[in-house]
Each structure stands twice: as C-alpha cells, then as structure tokens.
Design an enzyme around this catalytic site. Structure first.
Site, PDB file in Angstrom:
ATOM      1  N   GLN A   1     -13.764  15.301 -12.005  1.00  0.00           N
ATOM      2  CA  GLN A   1     -13.682  16.395 -11.206  1.00  0.00           C
ATOM      3  C   GLN A   1     -14.401  16.212 -10.177  1.00  0.00           C
ATOM      4  OE1 GLN A   1     -15.920  19.584 -12.911  1.00  0.00           O
ATOM      5  NE2 GLN A   1     -15.493  20.136 -11.156  1.00  0.00           N
TER       6      GLN A   1
ATOM      7  N   ARG B   1      -7.057  -8.442 -14.554  1.00  0.00           N
ATOM      8  CA  ARG B   1      -6.311  -6.783 -15.641  1.00  0.00           C
ATOM      9  C   ARG B   1      -5.186  -6.838 -15.878  1.00  0.00           C
ATOM     10  NH1 ARG B   1      -9.143  -2.061 -13.825  1.00  0.00           N
ATOM     11  NH2 ARG B   1      -8.470  -0.285 -15.154  1.00  0.00           N
TER      12      ARG B   1
ATOM     13  N   HIS C   1       0.170   4.118 -13.749  1.00  0.00           N
ATOM     14  CA  HIS C   1      -1.007   5.805 -12.977  1.00  0.00           C
ATOM     15  C   HIS C   1       0.418   6.902 -13.063  1.00  0.00           C
ATOM     16  CE1 HIS C   1      -3.943   4.609 -11.477  1.00  0.00           C
ATOM     17  NE2 HIS C   1      -4.013   3.534 -10.768  1.00  0.00           N
TER      18      HIS C   1
ATOM     19  N   TYR D   1       0.191  -1.192 -10.472  1.00  0.00           N
ATOM     20  CA  TYR D   1       0.488  -1.717  -8.937  1.00  0.00           C
ATOM     21  C   TYR D   1       0.590  -3.483  -8.618  1.00  0.00           C
ATOM     22  CZ  TYR D   1      -3.984   1.130  -7.853  1.00  0.00           C
ATOM     23  OH  TYR D   1      -4.573   2.204  -8.243  1.00  0.00           O
TER      24      TYR D   1
ATOM     25  N   GLU E   1      -2.088  -0.740 -14.490  1.00  0.00           N
ATOM     26  CA  GLU E   1      -2.045   0.123 -13.399  1.00  0.00           C
ATOM     27  C   GLU E   1      -0.251   0.571 -13.208  1.00  0.00           C
ATOM     28  OE1 GLU E   1      -5.303  -0.725 -14.918  1.00  0.00           O
ATOM     29  OE2 GLU E   1      -6.060   1.394 -15.532  1.00  0.00           O
TER      30      GLU E   1
HETATM   31 FE1  SF4 Z   1     -16.768  11.639 -12.984  1.00  0.00          FE
HETATM   32 FE2  SF4 Z   1     -18.922  12.013 -13.760  1.00  0.00          FE
HETATM   33 FE3  SF4 Z   1     -17.283  13.392 -14.353  1.00  0.00          FE
HETATM   34 FE4  SF4 Z   1     -17.352  10.744 -15.254  1.00  0.00          FE
HETATM   35  S1  SF4 Z   1     -19.572  13.121 -16.002  1.00  0.00           S
HETATM   36  S2  SF4 Z   1     -15.659  11.767 -15.046  1.00  0.00           S
HETATM   37  S3  SF4 Z   1     -18.676   9.218 -14.259  1.00  0.00           S
HETATM   38  S4  SF4 Z   1     -17.613  12.782 -12.270  1.00  0.00           S
END
Ligand code: SF4
Ligand code: NAP
Length: 663
Positions: free
Chosen positions: A339, A214, A252, A166, A164
């Site tokens: 979100q 990773r 990123h 880092y 990613e």
């Molecule tokens: Fe995040 Fe839940 Fe949306 Fe999946 S459904 S991206 S876990 S907020």
C-alpha cells in the site's frame, strides 16, 4: 539463532558478512531533486541495520530504457558524480551497495520504448519499436558504460535486471522476440543479448566488481521459458562473468500474484533451487521472505546461498541487525500490503511503509528524545493509537494507552482473519512489544472518563470508527449482520449471501467467505495448485496448460453498490486485481447502480435501472463504510476518529507517528 543466515559469504575478491541482500525497490526518489540525499539516508540506515549488500532501485543505461517520463539514468559522468553520496553514506555505515541497471524495454511508460520485436505488452498502452542491430549493440555498450560509471561513483557492484519481463527477459522469450537474425530464433540466439550485456559489464567494470544478475527463475506467462531453459540461461550468465544470481519471479503481466499477501512466505524459494543446481556461483532466493526464520529455512534447506529481502527493509531498517541479535520480537514485519511502497510508485509518490511510516522519510520524520516529559493519554489501541503510543513513549513521554476491548489491534484484529492478511497479527504483536519496551502503560477493557483524562497534559483520540448502518427498511431483519460480527466469527453465514457495499471491506468479506481454507495463502504447494503453477521442468512459464483448477465456492455471493462505475477501483493498485480475479473465478455476482428498497425473509429487494428485483439472501452483510467514533472532544484526533471516510491503516499509522514526533 539463525546460523545459516549469519555465515559470511566469500565472493573471491570480497567477503559479505552475512547472507542477507536488500533487494531493489522503486522508491520514487530516484528522479527527484532531493533524491540522492534522501536515498543516501535511506540506504545508510539499512546498511547500519546490517544488510550485507544493498541493491538500489532501477536506473536506466539510456533514454529508451527509462521506466517513466522522469529521468532516472546512470549514463553520464554527471550522473556518476550525483550518485556519489549514496555509496559514500552506505560505506560510512559499514555496508556495501550495488546499482541496479534496468532497461524497461516494452514496459517503459513513454513514447520511445523499444523491444526485440514490435510486440506490445498487455499492460502498457505504448507500443515498442523493433530494435535494429545497431541499437542492440549500442544498448549493450550503454549497459557497460553504466557499469563503469557505477564503479566511478563508488558503488561496489551492479545488478543487471534480467527478469520480470523487462528488456533482457523480452529477448529471451519467443512471445516477444520474434526476430529472424542472430538475436532471435534458437534459445542460444535469444540469450545472446543478456549474455553479451553481462560480458560487456564485466570487461568495463573489472574483475573485482560485484555483478548480480537478476534472472527470471519462474516466468508465469504463457510461452515463457521452462525450468530446463532457465537452467541453461543461468549457466551462460555465469560463464559471461556474473558474481551472483538473484531470483526474479513472474513477468509484470503475469496473472498470478508474486509478492502480494496471497503469496505464502518464501513461496517461490523452490524455483531458486533450480538455479542453484545449475550453477556454481551463489544464488539468491527472493519474494515474500519477510521473517528471519523463513530466510533461515530457505538457506538450511539448500534452496539458495543468500536471501533477498526488499520490503522487509522498508518495514524495518534494522531487520538484519535485530535478527543477528536474536531479537525476533523486535522486528517490524512487512505485511505484504504494497500500500505505501509499490502502490505509491504508480501514483508518483515516494515509497514508504504502512507499518513503518519513517521509511523514505528518514530526513523528515525524526523521533528525537523529548526535552519536556509530558503525561500523554492515547485513547484507542488500533493502528493509529499503537503508532502514536509507541513513538511518544520512546521519545520519553509518560504514556498511558487506553483500549476499551480486551486486546490491542483495533481493525487489524478483523483484517488478520481475511485469508492472506494473517500478517496483520505480526504488526499488532510488534507494536505491543515496542510499547512494552518503552514502558508505556496499557489499560485494556478501559474507556477513560473525562475526569481521568483531566490528569494528562496531552490527550490523543484514536478511538477509530463505527460501521455505518444504512437506513434501508428491514435493516434490523435477522438475516442482516455487520462485517465486524461476521469476520470475528460470531455469525455463521448461510448459503446465499448478499454484501451491501463494495469497498475494500466488501471485497475482504467476499474473500473471507470464499476462502475458508487458508492453505493456499500459507503453503507454497497449495498456493501453486490454486494458481495452476507446476514444477514440471518442461512446462512453458512453469504453468499448467489447463490453467488453475475450478473453484468450489461454499456460498452464492452477490455484492452490490449504489454507484455506477467498475467494482474494485478503491482497492490497492498492485493488489486489487488479485482480489477481483478471485471473486470472478468464484462467480461472485456484482450489481451496480442499485437502489435499496427493503430487506425481508425473501431477501434484498432492489431496483436496478428501474427494474425491481429480489436477491435471495440467508445472510446480508453490511459493508457500507464507517463513521468516526468520538466519545468526547479532544485536541488531537488521529486515524478513523479524525476521518472515517478514508479509513486506512497507512494514514492512521502515519498520523500517529507524526503527532507523537511533535508532542
Ligand atoms: Fe510495503 Fe510496508 Fe506494506 Fe511491506 S508492510 S508491503 S513494505 S507498505
Ligand atoms: P468504503 O471503501 O468507503 O466503501 C463503502 C461502500 O459502502 C461503498 O461501496 C459504498 O458504495 C457503500 N456505501 C456507502 N454508504 C452507503 C450507504 N449509506 N448505504 C449503502 N451503501 C453505502 O469503505 P470500506 O469498504 O469499509 O473500506 C474502508 C477503508 O478500508 C477503505 O477506504 C480502505 O482504505 C480500507 N480497506 C482497504 C482494503 C483493500 O484495499 N484491500 C481492504 C479493507 C479495507 P455506494 O456508495 O456505491 O453504495
């Protein structure tokens, strides 16, 4: 039902019961005072849900490697002591857990950041200083100390974050590592740092300790490693003592989505196959694996030996247990919206989940069986009503869910028509199934009367919103349509389209018009072609040097709004850029500071900075926000019916669940 997924995996000194790893996520709890207690509850629920191995969020081995201003480190005995409740809770729940050790390098948001060379990242205002040889050696020792402390805390292993973009990725990449000493130059020199880190961790933690590495399986940045180079790094990491290789996709700062909704399910598993062919240790596929059948296919195809699911476990803590029981319909599927999880991290809020508001609130949002069964009417079967009805019925209330249309889902039924948002259909199906299992009664095509509602002890108004109709002269012109009409497919748009309003829905409408061909969001090959990703083993970063192919938009689109300021600021922090990039690539014109004069046969008449203009329009789509829809007064208001200004599924589902928990 999923034979490959539930094969045990023998790691020599330990056998994992299945092939499902819960991948690392920033939860935002790591640095909080009550963080360890909440994390212990959060991980224990996922261990109980049968994840074979859990990886924590990232903890730094030293000050320089911190991601932000808050300390989230494992570098002292006191840290090890503080962490003990986490592995203890996971072990009590029958699971295993590894601590992720992450050094941010030039991605840290603080003043003391370091990198192999003093090359600033495009996504960070802070510039790193070049590490001295002494700093490099002390950082390797710090990783080893973290590994030993993780063992002392009771963890079953660590994950060394080597992808990613880092610090470990930075050492590998000539774009950041411009050193002339034995830590830079040839690939062998550049990989020395990550290899030494793994070797030192193995020595410090002992042979019977899981070390997941990773690795960046696909870099997606200019001058990134090629597939051939990545295979060589993988071999060296295996030799240094890693137990498992996990997949990281993209830095990123990559300009290609890697986990957002635009990425097809399992869309990067092919990159893990490259690792599998290079090493003998088990490899783990990652990114957008959100359903058991997707995971099963990846294993059955032989792309990987294990799968990593991260957000899928936020959406459903019992994902693995339900998959094992063959209960696909009972799984709450992650819709990849970011979100409430990743977007929360960037605003300093603990991670949760839009479709599972209990995630991250395990100790706060408790759905106990009710001691007093009530008759509960929930009016409106959108996200708020679905969430409320499901929890209330599961708690033992006698629930009737009224929905005036012929189907449950509300705004989700429009959202699922946007390319990349097809996953919303999963959430509707899941909640409908929960409601069915909890024996709530669903009445479709039914708007209840006040008399009917008088029979209930509690009435919850979840009636949602109605689209705002701005008072622009000519709003009734035949070219004008509402976004709901357009998205539902009832209206065919013309060539020239004006979108009035530039919020989330204005952007969604533009995407809908641009990408009528949804293949790029559903099929990995089409996605790769759309974004300029190639499988040529020598291609730097896995990118086509010519870039993505030109767009051929079917419509000439102009989006406009009254306010000044940039477009797209209300979109998701980690996903908005994908939408903005798509619109820019398709030549969508954007006008701000617009005064609307009228709409007629010539188009939309506007003034911008005092200059009168006419924008030709065959179709004018109104995306000017919403007003609450409240057909009658009620004690309980949730979702859009409560507040339309910030209509959003995250708040709607949380309010539904919180209210139902309190009824
Ligand atoms: Fe995040 Fe839940 Fe949306 Fe999946 S459904 S991206 S876990 S907020
Ligand atoms: P919104 O974000 O409030 O945007 C409404 C737009 O309409 C604004 O651009 C506003 O711009 C304009 N507007 C408001 N009143 C107007 C009026 N009287 N006349 C003309 N224009 C007017 O609403 P939305 O786009 O409908 O989205 C609703 C919610 O859905 C969002 O808050 C978001 O949470 C959610 N959502 C998010 C996404 C996403 O992030 N991808 C996607 C879809 C929905 P001006 O005032 O500048 O003209």
């Amino acid at each position: 039902m999923y034979p490959h997924l539930f094969q045990p995996l023998d790691l020599g000194f330990v056998t994992l019961p299945n092939r499902i790893l819960m991948g690392s996520m920033h939860t935002g709890l790591e640095a909080r005072a009550d963080g360890m207690e909440r994390l212990a509850a959060f991980y224990a629920e996922r261990a109980k849900g049968s994840a074979a191995l859990i990886v924590t969020g990232g903890f730094s081995p030293n000050d320089a490697g911190e991601l932000g201003p808050h300390r989230a480190q494992v570098s002292t005995k006191a840290d090890a002591e503080r962490h003990k409740p986490i592995p203890r809770a996971v072990h009590d729940a029958g699971g295993r857990i590894a601590l992720q050790v992450l050094h941010s390098g030039r991605y840290g948001f603080h003043q003391g950041i370091v990198a192999p060379s003093a090359v600033k990242s495009s996504i960070n205002p802070n510039a790193p200083h070049e590490m001295s040889t002494d700093e490099i050696e002390r950082t390797i020792a710090a990783f080893a100390a973290s590994a030993a402390l993780a063992r002392e805390a009771g963890y079953d292993g660590i994950e060394v974050m080597g992808s990613e973009g880092y610090l470990l990725s930075q050492f590998l990449a000539p774009r950041v590592n411009q050193r002339m000493d034995s830590w830079g130059g040839s690939l062998e020199n550049r990989m020395r740092f990550p290899v030494e880190v793994v070797r030192a961790c193995r020595v410090a933690a002992g042979d019977d300790f899981i070390i997941v590495y990773r690795i960046s399986a696909l870099e997606l940045v200019e001058g990134g490693l090629s597939a051939d180079e990545i295979a060589l790094v993988a071999k060296a990491i295996e030799k240094a003592g890693a137990t498992l290789l996990n997949t990281g996709i993209g830095w990123h700062e990559a300009k290609i989505p890697t986990i957002a909704q635009a990425v097809p399910r399992g869309g990067f598993a092919w990159a893990t196959r490259n690792l599998k062919q290079a090493v003998n240790i088990p490899v783990i596929a990652s990114n957008r694996i959100n359903a058991p059948e997707v995971a099963e296919q990846i294993l059955a195809r032989g792309d990987a030996d294990m799968v990593s699911l991260a957000r899928a476990f936020l959406a459903d803590e019992a994902f693995a247990a339900k998959a094992k029981a063959g209960d696909r319909a009972g799984i709450n599927i992650c819709i990849a919206c970011n979100q409430a999880c990743l977007d929360h991290y960037f605003i300093g809020q603990p991670a949760s989940c839009v479709v599972n508001p209990r995630a991250g609130r395990e100790t706060q949002l408790v759905f106990a069986a009710t001691k007093m069964r009530k008759r509960v009417a929930v009016v409106g079967g959108g996200p708020a009503g679905l969430s409320c009805a499901a929890v209330a019925a599961e708690r033992g209330h006698d629930v009737v869910l009224f929905e005036k249309s012929g189907e449950l889902g509300g705004q989700f039924n429009l959202a699922k028509r946007i390319p990349g948002k097809q996953e919303f259909a999963e959430s509707v199906a899941y909640y409908a199934e929960r409601i069915r299992r909890a024996r709530a009664k669903v009445l479709l095509n039914h708007s209840p009367t006040q008399v009917e509602l008088g029979e209930f002890d509690e009435v919850v108004l979840a009636t949602g919103i109605e689209p705002r109709k701005p008072g622009i002269p000519g709003i009734a012109h035949r070219s004008v349509v509402g976004y709901a009409e357009l998205l539902s497919g009832r209206v065919q748009p013309g060539t020239n389209v004006v979108i009035i309003g530039a919020g989330g829905i204005g952007f969604d409408v533009a995407l809908y018009l641009l990408e009528r061909n949804e293949r790029a969001t559903l099929e990995p090959e089409a996605f790769a072609a759309h974004w300029g990703i190639v499988r040529d083993r020598a291609a730097a970063g896995g990118l086509d040097p010519k870039g993505p192919p030109p767009a051929h938009p079917a419509h000439r689109i102009t989006m406009m709004k009254r306010s000044a300021g940039p477009f797209g600021t209300t979109l998701g922090r980690t996903t908005g850029w994908v939408h903005r990039a798509e619109l820019a690539r398709n030549g969508v014109a954007m006008l701000k500071g617009v005064e609307y004069r009228r709409i007629d046969d010539a188009g939309v008449h506007i003034a911008v900075d005092g200059e009168e203009r006419v924008i030709a329009a065959d179709t004018v789509v109104i995306c000017a926000g919403q007003e609450p829809l409240r057909p009658f007064a009620a004690k309980h208001l949730i979702g859009g019916a409560k507040l339309a200004g910030e209509l959003d599924a995250k708040r709607a589902m949380l309010e539904g669940a919180e209210l139902a928990a309190a009824l």
